[in-house]
Design an enzyme around this catalytic site. Sequence first.
Site, PDB file in Angstrom:
ATOM      1  N   GLU A  72     -36.970  58.685 -23.375  1.00  0.00           N
ATOM      2  CA  GLU A  72     -37.843  58.730 -24.547  1.00  0.00           C
ATOM      3  C   GLU A  72     -39.172  59.407 -24.176  1.00  0.00           C
ATOM      4  O   GLU A  72     -40.258  58.853 -24.328  1.00  0.00           O
ATOM      5  CB  GLU A  72     -37.991  57.313 -25.103  1.00  0.00           C
ATOM      6  CG  GLU A  72     -36.620  56.764 -25.527  1.00  0.00           C
ATOM      7  CD  GLU A  72     -36.578  55.287 -25.848  1.00  0.00           C
ATOM      8  OE1 GLU A  72     -35.472  54.732 -25.879  1.00  0.00           O
ATOM      9  OE2 GLU A  72     -37.644  54.678 -26.086  1.00  0.00           O
ATOM     10  N   GLU A 275     -40.949  53.082 -33.086  1.00  0.00           N
ATOM     11  CA  GLU A 275     -39.871  54.013 -32.759  1.00  0.00           C
ATOM     12  C   GLU A 275     -40.223  55.341 -33.418  1.00  0.00           C
ATOM     13  O   GLU A 275     -40.323  55.422 -34.639  1.00  0.00           O
ATOM     14  CB  GLU A 275     -38.530  53.503 -33.329  1.00  0.00           C
ATOM     15  CG  GLU A 275     -37.974  52.287 -32.638  1.00  0.00           C
ATOM     16  CD  GLU A 275     -37.237  52.641 -31.358  1.00  0.00           C
ATOM     17  OE1 GLU A 275     -37.130  53.835 -31.027  1.00  0.00           O
ATOM     18  OE2 GLU A 275     -36.784  51.714 -30.676  1.00  0.00           O
TER      19      GLU A 275
END
Length: 323
Positions: A72, A275
């Site tokens: 990520e 997110e």
Amino acid sequence: DFPSGYTGYHNYAEMTAELNQTVTDHPNLVRLSSLGNSYQGRALPALKISNNPAVDQAKPEVLFTCNQHAREHLTVEMCLHIIKRFTDGYATNSAIKALVDSREIWVVPSVNPDGAEYDIAAGTLRGWRKNRQPNSTSTGTDPNRNWGYQWGCCGGSSGTGSSETYRGPSAFSAPETQRVRDFVNSRVVGGVQQIKAHIDWHTYSELILWPYGYTYNDTATGLNADQANAFGTLGRQMAALNGYTPQQSSDLYITDGSVNDWMWATHKIWSYTFEMYPKSGTGLNGFYPRDTQIATQVARNNTAVDLFLGYADCVPRVIGQTC
Ligand SMILES: NS(=O)(=O)N[C@@H](Cc1ccccc1)C(=O)O
Ligand SMILES: [Zn+2]
């Protein structure tokens, strides 16, 4: 290193260089330290941003953590963007200055540098998620299932070493979660936790998540209706600013051992997960937006981060309560 189309992302050396440059550019606004080392011995840098960073002032503290999950990488860029915005902006933007003058802001741009470096080590994008700590049958603990509140309680993690959500052999078995834990524990001063609010950055799905993750219930031990209301109200107000979808994290799926549950239950830190972009993806490509997307997707969170920092001294103020 990052392959072509992704060279705009910071690898560990470039991230470190960026942090050192920030110290050079803003010696009176920042102080760089390390929380200790990752499993493979990489320093876990932490940057403190305030108007007198060498002094622990009696001001509410806020923590931003990024890159628990190796692949990520956009979240490293998000933490570096927060740093840039609140240092470069201090001299010219009065709203930024007011926040930096009234808070002490801690930024940890990579909680899992071993995993992040492994993900790009072959010049490809491996899709690696966990840290790089060996276990009895495989490699890697999922840091976001390794935190010590309700660890492994509820089917929200795996006990299989090869699993992407392997919780580790025990709570806080990962050096990386130990180091962040120890830092947060060290911010209890005179019996009072100085860190009031926290965002842990992830990708992807464009969500704002809040505790608890281990239960579907809105309220549970240590989380009453008013507190759940405050979490949701601020979550929804931030989502209105960045266009993410706000929800209690268990509405997504049950997780146990997540950072948010530990931060809240252990320290009553108002702890969220953001997110980031993209909203959806196929296979691994959701984790790897091209570097041309970075600037837009980190700036997209500016107003939500400002709202968050504004409430950080007393989040219940968002539902009309006082602290
Ligand atoms: N980034 S992600 O794809 O791994 N999703 C996160 C979502 C998440 C984050 C925090 C609490 C519950 C759930 C995860 O840890 O599973
Ligand atoms: Zn993640």
